[in-house]
Each structure stands twice: as C-alpha cells, then as structure tokens.
Design an enzyme around this catalytic site. Structure first.
Site, PDB file in Angstrom:
ATOM      1  CD  GLN A   1      -2.586  -1.073   2.760  1.00 40.73           C
ATOM      2  OE1 GLN A   1      -3.862  -0.869   3.054  1.00 40.73           O
ATOM      3  NE2 GLN A   1      -1.953  -2.603   3.545  1.00 40.73           N
TER       4      GLN A   1
ATOM      5  CG  HIS B   1      -2.856   2.196  -1.863  1.00 42.24           C
ATOM      6  ND1 HIS B   1      -2.972   2.355  -0.723  1.00 42.24           N
ATOM      7  CD2 HIS B   1      -3.984   1.544  -2.719  1.00 42.24           C
ATOM      8  CE1 HIS B   1      -4.327   1.360  -0.415  1.00 42.24           C
ATOM      9  NE2 HIS B   1      -5.553   1.475  -1.538  1.00 42.24           N
TER      10      HIS B   1
ATOM     11  N   GLY C   1       2.672  -4.659   8.657  1.00 41.59           N
ATOM     12  CA  GLY C   1       3.087  -2.389   9.388  1.00 41.59           C
ATOM     13  C   GLY C   1       1.291  -2.439   8.875  1.00 41.59           C
TER      14      GLY C   1
ATOM     15  CB  CYS D   1       2.705  15.807 -19.842  1.00 41.36           C
ATOM     16  SG  CYS D   1       2.826  14.696 -20.337  1.00 41.36           S
TER      17      CYS D   1
ATOM     18  CG  LEU E   1       4.560  -1.545  17.431  1.00 45.88           C
ATOM     19  CD1 LEU E   1       6.216  -1.616  17.454  1.00 45.88           C
ATOM     20  CD2 LEU E   1       4.582   0.136  16.730  1.00 45.88           C
TER      21      LEU E   1
HETATM   22  C1  LIG Z   1     -10.468   6.154   5.645  1.00 43.01           C
HETATM   23  C2  LIG Z   1     -10.994   4.535   5.109  1.00 43.01           C
HETATM   24  C3  LIG Z   1     -12.458   4.639   5.778  1.00 43.01           C
HETATM   25  N1  LIG Z   1     -11.503   4.487   3.284  1.00 43.01           N
HETATM   26  C4  LIG Z   1     -11.458   4.007   2.207  1.00 43.01           C
HETATM   27  O1  LIG Z   1     -10.953   2.692   3.332  1.00 43.01           O
HETATM   28  C5  LIG Z   1     -11.875   4.061   1.319  1.00 43.01           C
HETATM   29  C6  LIG Z   1     -13.337   3.869   1.489  1.00 43.01           C
HETATM   30  C7  LIG Z   1     -13.878   4.039   1.382  1.00 43.01           C
HETATM   31  C8  LIG Z   1     -14.551   5.149   1.679  1.00 43.01           C
HETATM   32  N2  LIG Z   1     -15.702   5.147   2.595  1.00 43.01           N
HETATM   33  C9  LIG Z   1     -15.662   3.923   3.610  1.00 43.01           C
HETATM   34  C10 LIG Z   1     -16.718   3.926   4.232  1.00 43.01           C
HETATM   35  C11 LIG Z   1     -16.307   2.037   4.952  1.00 43.01           C
HETATM   36  C12 LIG Z   1     -15.845   1.707   4.254  1.00 43.01           C
HETATM   37  C13 LIG Z   1     -14.198   1.542   3.154  1.00 43.01           C
HETATM   38  C14 LIG Z   1     -15.175   3.565   2.251  1.00 43.01           C
HETATM   39  N3  LIG Z   1     -11.261   3.063   0.551  1.00 43.01           N
HETATM   40  C15 LIG Z   1     -11.120   3.699  -0.478  1.00 43.01           C
HETATM   41  O2  LIG Z   1     -11.102   4.998  -1.664  1.00 43.01           O
HETATM   42  C16 LIG Z   1     -10.045   3.091  -1.796  1.00 43.01           C
HETATM   43  C17 LIG Z   1      -8.607   3.361  -2.157  1.00 43.01           C
HETATM   44  C18 LIG Z   1      -7.895   3.751  -0.908  1.00 43.01           C
HETATM   45  C19 LIG Z   1      -6.619   4.009  -1.243  1.00 43.01           C
HETATM   46  C20 LIG Z   1      -6.023   5.643  -0.541  1.00 43.01           C
HETATM   47  N4  LIG Z   1      -4.205   5.616  -0.612  1.00 43.01           N
HETATM   48  C21 LIG Z   1      -3.344   5.987   0.718  1.00 43.01           C
HETATM   49  N5  LIG Z   1      -2.386   5.843   0.309  1.00 43.01           N
HETATM   50  C22 LIG Z   1      -1.762   6.315  -1.480  1.00 43.01           C
HETATM   51  C23 LIG Z   1      -2.042   8.347  -1.247  1.00 43.01           C
HETATM   52  C24 LIG Z   1      -1.008   8.944   0.124  1.00 43.01           C
HETATM   53  O3  LIG Z   1      -0.225   7.206   0.777  1.00 43.01           O
HETATM   54  O4  LIG Z   1      -0.736   9.767   0.310  1.00 43.01           O
HETATM   55  S1  LIG Z   1      -4.384   4.986   1.982  1.00 43.01           S
HETATM   56  C25 LIG Z   1      -2.793   4.828   2.577  1.00 43.01           C
HETATM   57  O5  LIG Z   1      -3.822   4.508   4.343  1.00 43.01           O
HETATM   58  C26 LIG Z   1      -3.472   3.032   4.102  1.00 43.01           C
HETATM   59  C27 LIG Z   1      -3.194   2.631   5.374  1.00 43.01           C
HETATM   60  O6  LIG Z   1      -2.641   3.041   6.084  1.00 43.01           O
HETATM   61  P1  LIG Z   1      -1.817   2.021   6.431  1.00 43.01           P
HETATM   62  O7  LIG Z   1      -1.000   1.466   5.763  1.00 43.01           O
HETATM   63  O8  LIG Z   1      -1.855   0.847   7.258  1.00 43.01           O
HETATM   64  O9  LIG Z   1      -0.656   2.642   7.540  1.00 43.01           O
HETATM   65  P2  LIG Z   1      -1.790   3.091   9.579  1.00 43.01           P
HETATM   66  O10 LIG Z   1      -0.749   4.091   9.224  1.00 43.01           O
HETATM   67  O11 LIG Z   1      -3.058   3.275   9.120  1.00 43.01           O
HETATM   68  O12 LIG Z   1      -0.760   1.820  10.144  1.00 43.01           O
HETATM   69  C28 LIG Z   1       0.711   1.412   9.813  1.00 43.01           C
HETATM   70  C29 LIG Z   1       0.252   0.335  11.166  1.00 43.01           C
HETATM   71  O13 LIG Z   1       1.979  -0.586  11.234  1.00 43.01           O
HETATM   72  C30 LIG Z   1       2.079  -0.659  12.684  1.00 43.01           C
HETATM   73  N6  LIG Z   1       3.762   0.060  13.003  1.00 43.01           N
HETATM   74  C31 LIG Z   1       3.921   0.945  12.835  1.00 43.01           C
HETATM   75  N7  LIG Z   1       5.297   0.972  13.228  1.00 43.01           N
HETATM   76  C32 LIG Z   1       5.657  -0.201  13.238  1.00 43.01           C
HETATM   77  C33 LIG Z   1       6.521  -0.884  13.245  1.00 43.01           C
HETATM   78  N8  LIG Z   1       8.136  -0.242  13.199  1.00 43.01           N
HETATM   79  N9  LIG Z   1       6.930  -2.249  12.483  1.00 43.01           N
HETATM   80  C34 LIG Z   1       5.583  -2.157  12.580  1.00 43.01           C
HETATM   81  N10 LIG Z   1       4.691  -2.228  12.388  1.00 43.01           N
HETATM   82  C35 LIG Z   1       4.137  -0.781  12.785  1.00 43.01           C
HETATM   83  C36 LIG Z   1       0.969   0.230  13.384  1.00 43.01           C
HETATM   84  O14 LIG Z   1       0.919  -0.207  14.494  1.00 43.01           O
HETATM   85  C37 LIG Z   1      -0.513   0.411  12.691  1.00 43.01           C
HETATM   86  O15 LIG Z   1      -0.580  -0.447  12.228  1.00 43.01           O
HETATM   87  C38 LIG Z   1      -2.614   2.234   3.138  1.00 43.01           C
HETATM   88  O16 LIG Z   1      -3.444   2.049   2.272  1.00 43.01           O
HETATM   89  C39 LIG Z   1      -2.224   3.962   2.376  1.00 43.01           C
HETATM   90  O17 LIG Z   1      -2.114   4.028   1.330  1.00 43.01           O
HETATM   91  N11 LIG Z   1     -10.808   3.266  -3.273  1.00 43.01           N
HETATM   92  C40 LIG Z   1     -11.561   2.217  -2.787  1.00 43.01           C
HETATM   93  O18 LIG Z   1     -12.616   2.252  -2.128  1.00 43.01           O
HETATM   94  O19 LIG Z   1     -12.185   2.428  -4.224  1.00 43.01           O
HETATM   95  C41 LIG Z   1     -13.388   1.640  -4.339  1.00 43.01           C
HETATM   96  C42 LIG Z   1     -12.995  -0.195  -5.015  1.00 43.01           C
HETATM   97  C43 LIG Z   1     -14.326  -0.430  -4.341  1.00 43.01           C
HETATM   98  C44 LIG Z   1     -14.438  -2.026  -3.878  1.00 43.01           C
HETATM   99  C45 LIG Z   1     -13.039  -2.538  -4.357  1.00 43.01           C
HETATM  100  C46 LIG Z   1     -12.259  -2.107  -5.321  1.00 43.01           C
HETATM  101  C47 LIG Z   1     -12.397  -0.372  -4.856  1.00 43.01           C
END
Ligand SMILES: CC(C)NC(=O)[C@H](Cc1c[nH]c2ccccc12)NC(=O)[C@H](CCCC/N=C(/NCCC(=O)O)S[C@H]1O[C@H](COP(=O)(O)OP(=O)(O)OC[C@H]2O[C@@H](n3cnc4c(N)ncnc43)[C@H](O)[C@@H]2O)[C@@H](O)[C@H]1O)NC(=O)OCc1ccccc1
Length: 224
Positions: free
Chosen positions: A85, A103, A170, A130, A198
């Site tokens: 991701q 992503h 992660g 572009c 984590l």
């Molecule tokens: C907020 C959420 C509710 N929203 C969604 O899920 C939405 C859909 C939606 C809207 N409303 C809803 C309501 C309910 C359900 C879903 C939705 N999703 C979308 O819009 C997606 C598109 C989403 C993509 C957005 N772009 C990203 N990133 C790129 C940009 C950028 O980077 O700027 S998302 C971004 O956040 C997401 C989550 O982040 P994580 O990587 O998990 O990071 P996070 O900080 O959250 O967690 C870190 C973890 O690591 C751990 N950690 C920390 N340190 C360590 C360490 N040292 N070692 C190990 N682990 C560690 C922590 O404990 C923690 O658990 C990743 O995907 C990341 O890419 N598109 C889509 O749905 O299209 C249609 C579709 C439908 C069906 C089938 C296909 C398509």
C-alpha cells in the site's frame, strides 16, 4: 504478502494513523482525494513534494524487514507476491521482484491530459509541463487517492484466490479494499494468515497467528 506504512517506519518514513502520524498533521480530505486536488492543487503538490523529497534524502533506505522479504522471494522463486500500500520505493530498492504498488508510486507522475506516466523525482506544481504532450496544469502524483480505484486489483484478487499463506506486515487494516484481503485469503483460498505488526490491527481477529513487535525484528525472525 500485504505491506503498509509500518514496514517503512524504521526507515524514517511516517505512518498515517499512529501518534504524530501524517493524518494527525493534515486531514486526508485536504490532500488525498480528487476533490482536494481540484480545490487546492498547490497545497496537494506541496504535501507530495515534501514526502518525495524526504524519500530521496540519502538517509531513508530499505531496512531489515524489506531485506527479509527479498530473501523469502529468493528462497521461494515465483511463489511470493508482495502487494504494498506504500507509495515509497523501499521494496523496489531492496530488490523485490514480484511487487505490486496497489496505491501507486510517489516517484511517478501522471498527466491528466494524455494519461502518460513518467518517472518523477523533482518537485511538481500546477505549471509543470508533461514531457509527452507538453501540456501544463495536468500533472499529478501517480498515487491512488481515496475514492479512486486501486491498481492491479485483478492480479491481486487472483493471487488471493490461490494463496496458501497470507502475511500482513505493518498495516492497520483501516482502509478498504486492502483491509479485506485477509478474509478473502482465509475464507476464499483457505490460506494460513499471519499478522506481523507492532500491535494488533483492526483486522487482527481474522489472522491465525500474530507476531507483534517492530518490523525489523518480527519479519526476519518469521522469515529466517
Ligand atoms: C478511511 C477509509 C474508511 N476509507 C476507505 O477505506 C476507502 C473506501 C471507503 C470510503 N468510505 C468508506 C466507508 C467504509 C469502508 C470503506 C470506505 N478506500 C478507498 O477510497 C480506496 C482507495 C484507498 C487508497 C487511498 N490511498 C492511500 N495511500 C496512497 C496515497 C498516499 O499515500 O498519500 S491509503 C493509505 O492509508 C492506508 C492505511 O495505512 P497503513 O499503511 O495501514 O498505515 P497506518 O498508519 O494506518 O498503520 C500503520 C500500522 O503499522 C504499525 N506499525 C507502526 N510502526 C511499526 C513498526 N516499526 N513495525 C511494525 N508495524 C508498525 C502500526 O501499529 C499500524 O498498525 C494505506 O492503504 C495507505 O496507502 N478506493 C476504493 O475503495 O475504490 C472503490 C473500490 C471498491 C471496492 C473494490 C475496489 C475499489
């Protein structure tokens, strides 16, 4: 294999939802949606220019967790697929071959006029032209914003339908459709599912095994 921002944390890149994470400094609605780009393109460009520059500073490089996944791929040639991701290039720099950036990639740019995609390492703004069609004002980072369709979903779903093991590294399991992959692997393919994180994620209950700790410790320990 699914990876998220947590695997790059120990390389110096912030996660999104942790304390002091990216979404605690700016709201995703203001920088990571098509609507935000229409409303305030310069603000969005500044957000991604800062992250791109941070990635390109010399001291951000792949860590022991990225390297361990490359070893796993070499040990099981053709059997390992890494779906990330993350928009950083740390898996690529570590040498991961079978890799999908679902992503997108911050080191790539998309032209909204001619749909050309270019490798991109410099800052970008609304005046950027572009390299293919010469048009300005249509260049954007080649990343998937909220409300947009992730990349290569067919290849990902095909792998989920046939995998024997599913590892998540992660990731918080807070964003769809990635957060639902574990259910598909477990109940669709009968895969053995392992969480390397984590702390417990939002999807923890769907996994068979859990190894909680920093990625640079738990991933090599699991792989080697
Ligand atoms: C907020 C959420 C509710 N929203 C969604 O899920 C939405 C859909 C939606 C809207 N409303 C809803 C309501 C309910 C359900 C879903 C939705 N999703 C979308 O819009 C997606 C598109 C989403 C993509 C957005 N772009 C990203 N990133 C790129 C940009 C950028 O980077 O700027 S998302 C971004 O956040 C997401 C989550 O982040 P994580 O990587 O998990 O990071 P996070 O900080 O959250 O967690 C870190 C973890 O690591 C751990 N950690 C920390 N340190 C360590 C360490 N040292 N070692 C190990 N682990 C560690 C922590 O404990 C923690 O658990 C990743 O995907 C990341 O890419 N598109 C889509 O749905 O299209 C249609 C579709 C439908 C069906 C089938 C296909 C398509």
């Amino acid at each position: 294999m699914l990876t998220g921002a947590g695997i790059s944390k120990e390389s110096g890149l912030d996660t999104f939802r942790d304390e002091g994470g990216i979404w605690s400094r700016v709201s995703l609605e203001d920088v990571a949606t098509p609507d935000a780009f229409r409303r305030q393109p310069d603000f969005v460009h500044r957000f991604y220019n800062d992250r791109r520059r941070q990635l390109l500073t010399g001291d951000v490089r792949p860590n022991a967790a990225h390297d361990a996944l490359v070893r796993l791929e070499r040990e099981w040639p053709g059997e390992v697929l890494v779906v990330t991701q993350n928009i950083d290039d740390l898996h690529d720099r570590a040498g991961q071959q079978n890799l999908i950036h679902m992503h997108g990639e911050i080191l790539k740019a998309l032209c909204l006029h001619c749909r050309a995609v270019h490798d991109w390492r410099a800052d970008m703004d609304t005046a950027t032209a572009c390299p293919s069609c010469g048009e300005a004002g249509g260049m954007r980072p080649q990343v998937v914003w909220f409300g947009e369709m992730p990349l290569e979903l067919e290849r990902i779903f095909a792998a989920l339908d046939t995998c024997s093991h599913f590892l998540a590294v992660g990731t918080s399991g807070a964003v769809q459709p990635a957060a639902g992959f574990v259910q598909q692997a477990r109940f669709g393919a009968g895969a053995h599912c392992v969480e390397l994180n984590l702390e417990p994620s939002d999807a923890s209950s769907a996994f068979h095994d859990h190894h909680h700790g920093p990625a640079t410790e738990v991933v090599p320990a699991y792989v080697d």
